[in-house]
Enzyme design. Sequence first.
Site, PDB file in Angstrom:
ATOM      1  N   ASP A   1       0.857  -1.188   0.000  1.00 29.23           N
ATOM      2  CA  ASP A   1       0.000   0.000   0.000  1.00 29.23           C
ATOM      3  C   ASP A   1       0.892   1.237   0.000  1.00 29.23           C
ATOM      4  O   ASP A   1       2.110   1.126   0.108  1.00 29.23           O
ATOM      5  CB  ASP A   1      -0.929   0.004   1.227  1.00 29.23           C
ATOM      6  CG  ASP A   1      -0.152  -0.216   2.513  1.00 29.23           C
ATOM      7  OD1 ASP A   1       0.996   0.253   2.633  1.00 29.23           O
ATOM      8  OD2 ASP A   1      -0.709  -0.866   3.423  1.00 29.23           O
TER       9      ASP A   1
ATOM     10  N   ASP B   1       1.708   4.996   1.607  1.00 30.52           N
ATOM     11  CA  ASP B   1       1.493   5.927   2.713  1.00 30.52           C
ATOM     12  C   ASP B   1       2.073   7.283   2.329  1.00 30.52           C
ATOM     13  O   ASP B   1       3.097   7.357   1.653  1.00 30.52           O
ATOM     14  CB  ASP B   1       2.186   5.412   3.970  1.00 30.52           C
ATOM     15  CG  ASP B   1       1.713   4.013   4.348  1.00 30.52           C
ATOM     16  OD1 ASP B   1       0.517   3.850   4.613  1.00 30.52           O
ATOM     17  OD2 ASP B   1       2.540   3.078   4.343  1.00 30.52           O
TER      18      ASP B   1
ATOM     19  N   ASP C   1       9.263   4.041  13.206  1.00 35.81           N
ATOM     20  CA  ASP C   1       9.833   2.900  13.922  1.00 35.81           C
ATOM     21  C   ASP C   1      11.247   2.520  13.461  1.00 35.81           C
ATOM     22  O   ASP C   1      12.198   2.592  14.229  1.00 35.81           O
ATOM     23  CB  ASP C   1       8.879   1.686  13.897  1.00 35.81           C
ATOM     24  CG  ASP C   1       8.300   1.379  12.517  1.00 35.81           C
ATOM     25  OD1 ASP C   1       8.724   1.998  11.526  1.00 35.81           O
ATOM     26  OD2 ASP C   1       7.428   0.491  12.436  1.00 35.81           O
TER      27      ASP C   1
HETATM   28  P1  ATP Z   1       3.689  -2.563   4.916  1.00 37.40           P
HETATM   29  O1  ATP Z   1       2.633  -1.590   4.511  1.00 37.40           O
HETATM   30  O2  ATP Z   1       4.488  -3.133   3.828  1.00 37.40           O
HETATM   31  O3  ATP Z   1       3.191  -3.589   5.861  1.00 37.40           O
HETATM   32  P2  ATP Z   1       4.812  -0.257   6.168  1.00 37.40           P
HETATM   33  O4  ATP Z   1       6.217   0.042   6.593  1.00 37.40           O
HETATM   34  O5  ATP Z   1       4.223   0.630   5.122  1.00 37.40           O
HETATM   35  O6  ATP Z   1       4.773  -1.776   5.774  1.00 37.40           O
HETATM   36  P3  ATP Z   1       2.564   0.534   7.741  1.00 37.40           P
HETATM   37  O7  ATP Z   1       1.953  -0.198   8.880  1.00 37.40           O
HETATM   38  O8  ATP Z   1       1.801   0.697   6.497  1.00 37.40           O
HETATM   39  O9  ATP Z   1       3.935  -0.211   7.468  1.00 37.40           O
HETATM   40  O10 ATP Z   1       3.011   1.942   8.310  1.00 37.40           O
HETATM   41  C1  ATP Z   1       3.489   2.983   7.469  1.00 37.40           C
HETATM   42  C2  ATP Z   1       4.650   3.699   8.098  1.00 37.40           C
HETATM   43  O11 ATP Z   1       4.247   4.292   9.336  1.00 37.40           O
HETATM   44  C3  ATP Z   1       5.821   2.788   8.484  1.00 37.40           C
HETATM   45  O12 ATP Z   1       6.696   2.586   7.420  1.00 37.40           O
HETATM   46  C4  ATP Z   1       6.459   3.570   9.602  1.00 37.40           C
HETATM   47  O13 ATP Z   1       7.273   4.612   9.098  1.00 37.40           O
HETATM   48  C5  ATP Z   1       5.275   4.192  10.303  1.00 37.40           C
HETATM   49  N1  ATP Z   1       4.792   3.347  11.406  1.00 37.40           N
HETATM   50  C6  ATP Z   1       3.840   2.408  11.348  1.00 37.40           C
HETATM   51  N2  ATP Z   1       3.622   1.832  12.529  1.00 37.40           N
HETATM   52  C7  ATP Z   1       4.474   2.416  13.390  1.00 37.40           C
HETATM   53  C8  ATP Z   1       4.736   2.288  14.775  1.00 37.40           C
HETATM   54  N3  ATP Z   1       4.083   1.383  15.509  1.00 37.40           N
HETATM   55  N4  ATP Z   1       5.672   3.085  15.327  1.00 37.40           N
HETATM   56  C9  ATP Z   1       6.338   3.990  14.583  1.00 37.40           C
HETATM   57  N5  ATP Z   1       6.137   4.169  13.281  1.00 37.40           N
HETATM   58  C10 ATP Z   1       5.227   3.403  12.681  1.00 37.40           C
HETATM   59 MG    MG Z   2       2.294   0.666   4.377  1.00 35.30          MG
END
Ligand code: ATP
Ligand code: MG
Length: 422
Positions: free
Chosen positions: A37, A39, A124
């Site tokens: 996805d 962001d 994170d």
């Molecule tokens: P994917 O979508 O592939 O599962 P992602 O890294 O995009 O992985 P998301 O859960 O979509 O993960 O979150 C988007 C972004 O928000 C992350 O890349 C991170 O920068 C931030 N993020 C998400 N969850 C947390 C958290 N618990 N603490 C700190 N930052 C976070």
């Molecule tokens: Mg994501």
Amino acid sequence: MSRNAVNVVERLQQAGYQAFAVGGCVRDLLLDLEPKDFDVATSATPEQVRATFRNARLIGRRFKLVHVHFGREIIEVATFRASHADEGEDSPPQDSENARQSESGRLLRDNVYGTLEQDAQRRDFTINSLYYDVRTGNIHDFAHGLHDIRNRQVRLIGDPVQRYLEDPVRMLRAVRFAAKLDFEIEQHSAAPLIEMADLLHDIPAARLFDEVLKLLLSGKGEETFELLCRYDLFAPLFPDTDEALEHNADYTLRLIRQALRNTDERIRQQRPVTPAFLFAALLWPALPERIRELEHRGVPSVPAQQQAAQELLAEQCRHTAIPKRFSIPLREIWDLQPRLERRSGRRADQMLEHPRFRAAYDFLLLREGAGEDTGGLGAWWTTYQDASENKRREMIRELADGPATSKRPRNRRKRKPRAQAD
Ligand code: ATP
Ligand code: MG
């Protein structure tokens, strides 16, 4: 890049805000993976974002953000945030509407807005803190994420213990990204995991359910499971299964690994997977212990099975809240297991008509694959499904006469009870 994500970034920029693609999509594109996805991070507040788009919805309380909808695609837009320590001394986080922490330091509310640089520090992992400017093609890298992408490291930003205390789910995310990307968890980020794993008990069960799906249903389930076990993170998610792993390790491990391997394979082939089946498998090895306990207390066998299933699910929901749309089919898969044995008369044909037959049959094969002795029941159903009408009748007749191997043992069996009765 998703056209819609580019569109969102450009519209925000045109409206005078800073906006970047961020997080998993930038990371995955750099690694030549297809992002799950997209962001977006922006200087606009959630209200300002919503005012910029017609198709936007505010969501979240702990962490407010905006979903911009384009048909089935959702672009998640988050406002730059500051870490709570960045706030002035005059505004202690505990008192604030926008920031709340528990005694252990867990962030109960995380809506203190900040600058791009501050936002980069509160994310994170370094690899998740890359900001891609779709207009210039530049990547902002305030946390040395590119370095860690090159060296294939999952590294928390800042002090690992503090970052896990703020949000214990980051422990699960570390494991998830390590498995998904085939990265190592950098040693300082890995070191506190075992010690801190129990903090997951404080996380709302609904959030943990979502997280478990991401962990186990994204194509790398088997590897993820091994990592969860290595860092003691499986027990707080599935405490009953964890006990079964202690008491009946071989069978339990075989069943779970096989279930996850099948799931991974199905995902690779782009076939559908359901949390109901996977949870049915993950919890199945924990059932016998509960049934035994109930029988020990004098509950007859059949009600004991029903009660054990119900209690086990209720207990599991305290850890990962399984929605009804999954727990109901899960129960059906379990309840059909003993019914697969009862095949006489029209029962086998009725079973074939059952909407959950296929799942129940797959589940039976899974149990057998893990070493359960069902007396060849899986093979019987395999044959029966493809058999002609005549062959089916014959198979049912043979059942009535005992195991369909040869005539002699069948007769012996028939006579024995009579002889004993005499
Ligand atoms: P994917 O979508 O592939 O599962 P992602 O890294 O995009 O992985 P998301 O859960 O979509 O993960 O979150 C988007 C972004 O928000 C992350 O890349 C991170 O920068 C931030 N993020 C998400 N969850 C947390 C958290 N618990 N603490 C700190 N930052 C976070
Ligand atoms: Mg994501």
